[in-house]
Design a protein around this motif. Structure first.
Motif, short mmCIF file in Angstrom:
data_model
loop_
_atom_site.label_atom_id
_atom_site.label_comp_id
_atom_site.label_asym_id
_atom_site.label_seq_id
_atom_site.Cartn_x
_atom_site.Cartn_y
_atom_site.Cartn_z
N SER A 1 6.87 -8.90 20.93
CA SER A 1 7.60 -8.22 22.00
C SER A 1 7.04 -6.82 22.18
CB SER A 1 9.10 -8.17 21.68
OG SER A 1 9.33 -7.50 20.47
N LEU A 2 7.46 -6.20 23.25
CA LEU A 2 7.00 -4.84 23.55
C LEU A 2 8.20 -3.92 23.68
CD1 LEU A 2 4.40 -3.18 24.17
CD2 LEU A 2 4.97 -3.47 26.59
N PRO A 3 8.59 -3.24 22.60
CA PRO A 3 9.70 -2.29 22.68
C PRO A 3 9.40 -1.18 23.70
CG PRO A 3 9.09 -2.70 20.38
CD PRO A 3 8.02 -3.30 21.24
N ALA A 4 10.46 -0.58 24.24
CA ALA A 4 10.28 0.48 25.23
C ALA A 4 9.53 1.67 24.64
CB ALA A 4 11.64 0.92 25.77
N SER A 5 9.74 1.90 23.34
CA SER A 5 9.01 2.98 22.66
C SER A 5 8.86 2.60 21.20
CB SER A 5 9.76 4.31 22.79
OG SER A 5 11.04 4.20 22.20
N ALA A 6 7.88 3.20 20.56
CA ALA A 6 7.68 2.93 19.13
C ALA A 6 8.75 3.66 18.33
CB ALA A 6 6.29 3.40 18.70
N PRO A 7 9.38 3.00 17.35
CA PRO A 7 10.37 3.69 16.53
C PRO A 7 9.71 4.77 15.68
CG PRO A 7 9.94 1.51 15.66
CD PRO A 7 9.20 1.61 16.95
N LYS A 8 10.49 5.72 15.27
CA LYS A 8 9.97 6.82 14.46
C LYS A 8 10.21 6.53 12.97
CE LYS A 8 8.86 9.77 17.83
NZ LYS A 8 8.15 8.87 18.73
N PHE A 9 9.24 6.85 12.16
CA PHE A 9 9.38 6.73 10.71
C PHE A 9 9.02 8.07 10.09
CE2 PHE A 9 8.93 2.38 12.02
CZ PHE A 9 9.78 1.68 11.18
N VAL A 10 9.77 8.44 9.06
CA VAL A 10 9.52 9.69 8.38
C VAL A 10 8.51 9.43 7.26
CG1 VAL A 10 10.54 11.59 7.07
CG2 VAL A 10 11.84 10.51 8.92
N LEU A 11 7.33 10.02 7.42
CA LEU A 11 6.24 9.76 6.48
C LEU A 11 6.65 10.09 5.05
CD1 LEU A 11 3.33 8.83 6.21
CD2 LEU A 11 2.58 11.13 6.78
N ASP A 12 7.39 11.17 4.88
CA ASP A 12 7.76 11.62 3.53
C ASP A 12 8.71 10.64 2.81
OD1 ASP A 12 6.18 13.78 3.84
OD2 ASP A 12 7.80 15.22 4.25
N GLU A 13 9.31 9.75 3.58
CA GLU A 13 10.19 8.75 2.96
C GLU A 13 9.38 7.63 2.30
OE1 GLU A 13 13.02 7.48 5.87
OE2 GLU A 13 14.07 9.42 5.90
N TYR A 14 8.09 7.62 2.56
CA TYR A 14 7.19 6.62 1.94
C TYR A 14 6.29 7.36 0.97
CZ TYR A 14 8.85 3.11 5.15
OH TYR A 14 9.67 2.21 5.81
N GLN A 15 6.49 7.10 -0.31
CA GLN A 15 5.77 7.87 -1.33
C GLN A 15 4.29 7.54 -1.34
OE1 GLN A 15 7.40 7.82 -5.30
NE2 GLN A 15 9.51 7.92 -4.54
N GLN A 16 3.49 8.57 -1.46
CA GLN A 16 2.05 8.40 -1.56
C GLN A 16 1.67 8.32 -3.03
OE1 GLN A 16 -0.26 11.48 0.29
NE2 GLN A 16 -2.19 10.38 0.01
N VAL A 17 1.17 7.16 -3.44
CA VAL A 17 0.69 7.00 -4.81
C VAL A 17 -0.69 6.37 -4.75
CG1 VAL A 17 3.00 6.74 -5.81
CG2 VAL A 17 1.75 4.72 -5.07
N ALA A 18 -1.46 6.55 -5.80
CA ALA A 18 -2.79 5.93 -5.86
C ALA A 18 -2.66 4.50 -6.37
CB ALA A 18 -3.69 6.73 -6.80
N ALA A 19 -3.65 3.69 -6.04
CA ALA A 19 -3.73 2.37 -6.66
C ALA A 19 -3.91 2.55 -8.16
CB ALA A 19 -4.89 1.58 -6.07
N VAL A 20 -3.55 1.54 -8.94
CA VAL A 20 -3.68 1.68 -10.39
C VAL A 20 -5.14 1.96 -10.77
CG1 VAL A 20 -1.70 0.22 -10.96
CG2 VAL A 20 -3.95 -0.84 -10.69
N ALA A 21 -5.30 2.75 -11.81
CA ALA A 21 -6.66 3.13 -12.24
C ALA A 21 -7.40 1.92 -12.80
CB ALA A 21 -6.58 4.23 -13.29
N GLU A 22 -6.67 1.06 -13.50
CA GLU A 22 -7.30 -0.14 -14.06
C GLU A 22 -6.40 -1.34 -13.80
OE1 GLU A 22 -8.58 -2.16 -18.32
OE2 GLU A 22 -7.79 -0.12 -18.29
#
Length: 263
Positions: free
Chosen positions: A106-127
């Motif tokens: 479907s095509l919503p009238a507008s893209a919803p907003k998401f707060v980037l800071d609510e999604y934690q930035q972590v690295a992939a596991v080292a090993e």
């Protein structure tokens, strides 16, 4: 137009993948007749219909959901139908006369907003370690190794998914089929998996990605459970291009299929 159709010769892009469910010999041990065409590529075939209908608008704010019911095999014809519904398209993909995937767009009238800071930035596991109960604990945040598809890699990807629509190269846009691939990378970059199966994805596009964007994900494990002997994992994530949200994705996979657990 009441319905759209699209036919594509399916191609297994992952014959040499670490995921041996795409290998003919291993897949047969799991009851399939050959290596599976990746669900992310089946979803890319399905995206043809909403992009044909809505064009760039869909790439900037479209919503698509796909569930994979039966395997699609290399070299077989996938026949897609998109039927108009009250709020968009109902999509079915048949191969060998069997329903293999279903979805909606479907095509919503507008893209919803998401707060980037609510999604934690972590690295992939080292090993990476072999998949276990602790690999994808519910509530855990997971990251990915950054990946881009630029220049020849972008063209090769379009060829692999049999995409001839000129909008991507003409406008320098990344195909949205790359974004569920990043969701798969969340799983692969954080554990050593045996054969595993992508079951479905719901994706709300937030912005049109560009060819060569560095793609990453910020994913939270929202489900980890056994069902009929399979181990399922569900992810909720933002997929980013150069740090800008391109899509919000809900992704579900069987990380340990039943046959493997029995072995």
């Amino acid at each position: 137009m009441d319905s759209q159709t699209y036919r594509v010769s399916a191609y297994n892009t992952s014959k040499l993948s670490e995921n041996k469910i795409h290998d003919d010999t291993v897949a047969r041990k799991f009851g399939f007749s050959g290596g599976l065409v990746p669900g992310v590529d089946v979803m890319a075939y399905m995206m043809h219909l909403p992009v044909e209908k809505w064009g760039r608008d869909f790439l900037e704010r479209g919503l698509i959901e796909a569930r994979f019911v039966k395997p699609v095999y290399d070299g077989e014809i996938a026949e897609l139908t998109g039927r108009e519904t009250g709020n968009g398209l109902s999509i079915e993909l048949f191969s060998r006369g069997e329903l293999c995937a279903t979805g909606t767009a479907s095509l919503p009238a507008s893209a919803p907003k998401f707060v980037l800071d609510e999604y934690q930035q972590v690295a992939a596991v080292a090993e990476r370690k072999p998949v276990s109960a602790s690999s994808y604990e519910e509530g855990k945040w997971l990251g990915t190794i950054p990946r881009d598809w630029s220049g020849d890699a972008a063209k090769e990807y379009l060829a692999d998914i049999r995409k001839t629509d000129p909008i991507y190269l003409r406008e320098g846009l990344g195909h949205p089929g790359l974004l569920p691939r990043v969701m798969n990378k969340v799983l692969v970059d954080n554990a050593i998996l045996g054969p595993w199966i992508h079951v479905g994805t719901r994706m709300q596009l937030l912005s049109a990605g560009k060819i060569g964007d560095e793609l990453t994900a910020r994913a939270k494990v929202t489900g980890n459970y056994d069902k009929k002997g399979h181990r399922f994992v569900e992810l909720d994530a933002l997929v980013l291009g150069n740090g800008t949200p391109l899509a919000h994705c809900w992704h579900i996979a069987i990380t340990q299929p039943r046959e493997q657990a029995a072995a």
